[in-house]
Design an enzyme around this catalytic site. Structure first.
Site, PDB file in Angstrom:
ATOM      1  CG  ASN A  80      -5.928 -16.804 -15.218  1.00 22.93           C
ATOM      2  OD1 ASN A  80      -7.028 -17.066 -15.657  1.00 22.93           O
ATOM      3  ND2 ASN A  80      -5.206 -17.878 -14.862  1.00 22.93           N
ATOM      4  CG  HIS A 100      -6.020  10.417 -19.183  1.00 24.53           C
ATOM      5  ND1 HIS A 100      -6.869  10.736 -20.172  1.00 24.53           N
ATOM      6  CD2 HIS A 100      -6.330   9.164 -18.904  1.00 24.53           C
ATOM      7  CE1 HIS A 100      -7.656   9.843 -20.643  1.00 24.53           C
ATOM      8  NE2 HIS A 100      -7.207   8.618 -19.840  1.00 24.53           N
ATOM      9  CB  THR A 112       5.553   3.673 -12.252  1.00 20.52           C
ATOM     10  OG1 THR A 112       6.500   3.449 -11.257  1.00 20.52           O
ATOM     11  CG2 THR A 112       4.210   3.381 -11.642  1.00 20.52           C
ATOM     12  CE  LYS A 113      10.640   5.988 -11.626  1.00 18.95           C
ATOM     13  NZ  LYS A 113      11.677   6.602 -10.493  1.00 18.95           N
ATOM     14  NE  ARG A 159      10.916   1.561  -4.559  1.00 16.88           N
ATOM     15  CZ  ARG A 159      10.123   2.008  -3.897  1.00 16.88           C
ATOM     16  NH1 ARG A 159       9.054   1.243  -3.604  1.00 16.88           N
ATOM     17  NH2 ARG A 159       9.689   3.282  -3.786  1.00 16.88           N
ATOM     18  NE  ARG A 188      14.381 -14.226  -4.727  1.00 14.74           N
ATOM     19  CZ  ARG A 188      14.362 -15.299  -5.222  1.00 14.74           C
ATOM     20  NH1 ARG A 188      15.309 -15.340  -6.096  1.00 14.74           N
ATOM     21  NH2 ARG A 188      13.418 -16.019  -5.496  1.00 14.74           N
TER      22      ARG A 188
END
Length: 201
Positions: free
Chosen positions: A83, A113, A162-163, A177, A180
């Site tokens: 989009n 950075h 971030t993970k 995170r 479910r």
């Protein structure tokens, strides 16, 4: 190693040498032309994007405006849809599988950075982003360097990833995170208490 070789190898590199500046300028020119086409001129699997991107599926569409750094580090699969206002900082490889949907204002940042100010003044780094098949990424999501998102997963709107996120889950938040697993329940209910087989009135 050249600065481009360092960039692609995940090493610290200086981004403003002539080779990388020239390649970013090439991408900017193609993106500018794409973003300024008349609405009636747009087609699926646009030839300008095929010229820009590293590889594509047979069918794809990216709503303008779109931004990227180099283009050649972006590989998208079959039936990809993005989009409006997608940004891909593809200083490292961005690999996207088949049947992937990106909501508005999704940003994929392979570039990063250093935290140390002296280093940050001189160099940057980049790590690949990988998105599996059948992923839906909600609007205003940011995906950071080095992240892998597994197939069949949904990332909720406004997330900052971030993970790594595994396959077949709903994940949301800042930082993102797992909320479910996606289950049989989701075959019956498509939104809150709205049933898939609900009769149309």
């Amino acid at each position: 190693m050249t600065e481009k070789e360092k960039m692609l190898a995940g090493k610290l590199y200086e981004a403003n040498g002539p080779e990388l500046l020239g390649e970013r300028m090439r991408a900017k020119k193609i993106v500018y032309e794409y973003n300024h086409k008349h609405p009636e001129e747009f087609t699926f699997s646009d030839p300008l994007l095929r010229k820009l991107l590293g590889s594509t599926g047979e069918h794809f569409f990216i709503e303008p405006p779109f931004r990227c750094d180099y283009g050649y580090n972006i590989c998208i699969g079959e039936n990809f849809y993005s989009n409006y206002n997608c940004v891909m900082l593809d200083c490292a490889k961005i690999t996207i599988g088949d049947n992937v949907l990106l909501g508005p204002n999704v940003s994929l940042f392979a570039a990063g950075h250093p935290l140390d100010v002296e280093l940050r003044r001189k160099v940057e780094y980049a790590f690949p982003i990988t998105i599996g098949d059948d992923v839906w990424i909600g609007g205003n999501t940011v995906i950071n360097p080095g992240v892998t998102i597994g197939s069949g997963t949904v990332i909720g709107s406004g997330s900052v990833v971030t993970k790594d996120i595994p396959s077949g889950v709903v994940a949301v938040g800042n930082p993102c995170r797992v909320l479910r697993k996606i289950s049989e329940h989701d075959r019956e209910f498509y939104f809150k208490n709205r049933r898939v087989d609900e009769p149309v009135e």
